[in-house]
Design an enzyme around this catalytic site. Structure first.
Site, short mmCIF file in Angstrom:
data_model
loop_
_atom_site.label_atom_id
_atom_site.label_comp_id
_atom_site.label_asym_id
_atom_site.label_seq_id
_atom_site.Cartn_x
_atom_site.Cartn_y
_atom_site.Cartn_z
N GLY A 93 2.35 -1.23 -5.60
CA GLY A 93 1.10 -1.83 -5.08
C GLY A 93 0.15 -2.33 -6.14
N ASP A 125 -3.64 0.13 -5.98
CA ASP A 125 -4.10 -0.98 -5.15
C ASP A 125 -5.26 -0.57 -4.25
OD1 ASP A 125 -2.46 0.72 -3.68
OD2 ASP A 125 -1.11 -0.84 -2.96
N ASP A 142 -7.03 5.10 0.15
CA ASP A 142 -7.03 5.23 1.62
C ASP A 142 -7.36 6.69 1.95
OD1 ASP A 142 -6.56 4.91 4.33
OD2 ASP A 142 -4.39 4.85 4.16
N ASP A 149 1.82 -4.37 0.49
CA ASP A 149 2.94 -4.86 1.30
C ASP A 149 2.87 -4.40 2.75
OD1 ASP A 149 3.53 -2.07 0.68
OD2 ASP A 149 5.50 -2.46 1.54
#
Ligand code: 5GP
Ligand code: MG
Length: 179
Positions: free
Chosen positions: A44, A100, A103, A159
């Site tokens: 990522g 990336d 979360d 992705d």
């Protein structure tokens, strides 16, 4: 590929301008260190890493870690697997971890813990995106380029089922694609 995108969340030019700011912060924060070990989380962080690090004029050493937490879907599995046979040598070093997106926070928490266990002196974290939500694991990233809502995004390294990493912007997929 572009026809699968419902909306562009962060345009390429916006990302590029913001990377100049984050890179300058990193340069100034680490300017006094003898050396800085960067550890990017594959896959990522690939695109973010390449664009960000070329803007940081320090003598960086770059390594990558292969870590998985999603296993193909659109929800974090909750488990962080280290997929490398050999991990980078970080004993006594300052380490900057790039990912990336923040979360649940589990990936960066697990990677930071691992690096400290391996003897890193200092671990800082940097992400392209931070999701605005409550986190399972403690802590925010030390550097974050953008905050986004709690929705599944692709592009600029991120992705869906292995695809869309090469989109030059961050966007949201059409529902018909996720199906
Ligand atoms: P965390 O461990 O913080 O829950 O998740 C971090 C990892 O989950 C990221 O490195 C990324 O691979 C994946 N992830 C989290 N949110 C998203 C998202 O919205 N889109 C994509 N494509 N991957 C995500
Ligand atoms: Mg990841």
């Amino acid at each position: 590929m572009n026809e699968d995108i419902e909306k562009v969340l962060i345009a390429e030019e916006v990302i590029e301008r913001r990377l100049d700011v984050i890179a300058e912060r990193i340069r100034s924060d680490f300017a006094k260190e003898d050396s800085l070990q960067v550890v990017g989380i594959l896959k990522g962080a690939l695109v973010f890493m390449a664009d960000l690090l070329r803007r940081v004029p320090l003598r960086l050493e770059i390594e990558c870690l292969n870590v998985a937490s999603y296993h193909g879907g659109t929800e974090s599995s909750g488990q962080v697997d280290f997929l490398d046979v050999k991990l980078p040598e970080v004993k006594g070093r300052s380490v900057l971890v790039l990912d990336d997106i923040l979360d649940t926070g589990r990936t960066l928490a697990a990677v930071s813990e691992k690096l400290y266990e391996m003897g890193a002196r200092k671990v800082k974290t940097c992400v392209l995106l931070t999701k605005d939500k409550e986190r399972a694991a403690e802590g925010e990233a030390d550097y974050s380029a953008f905050e986004i809502g709690d929705e599944f995004v692709v592009g600029y390294g991120l992705d869906y089922d292995g695809k869309y990493r090469n989109l030059p912007y961050v966007g949201v997929l059409k529902e018909s694609v996720i199906g």
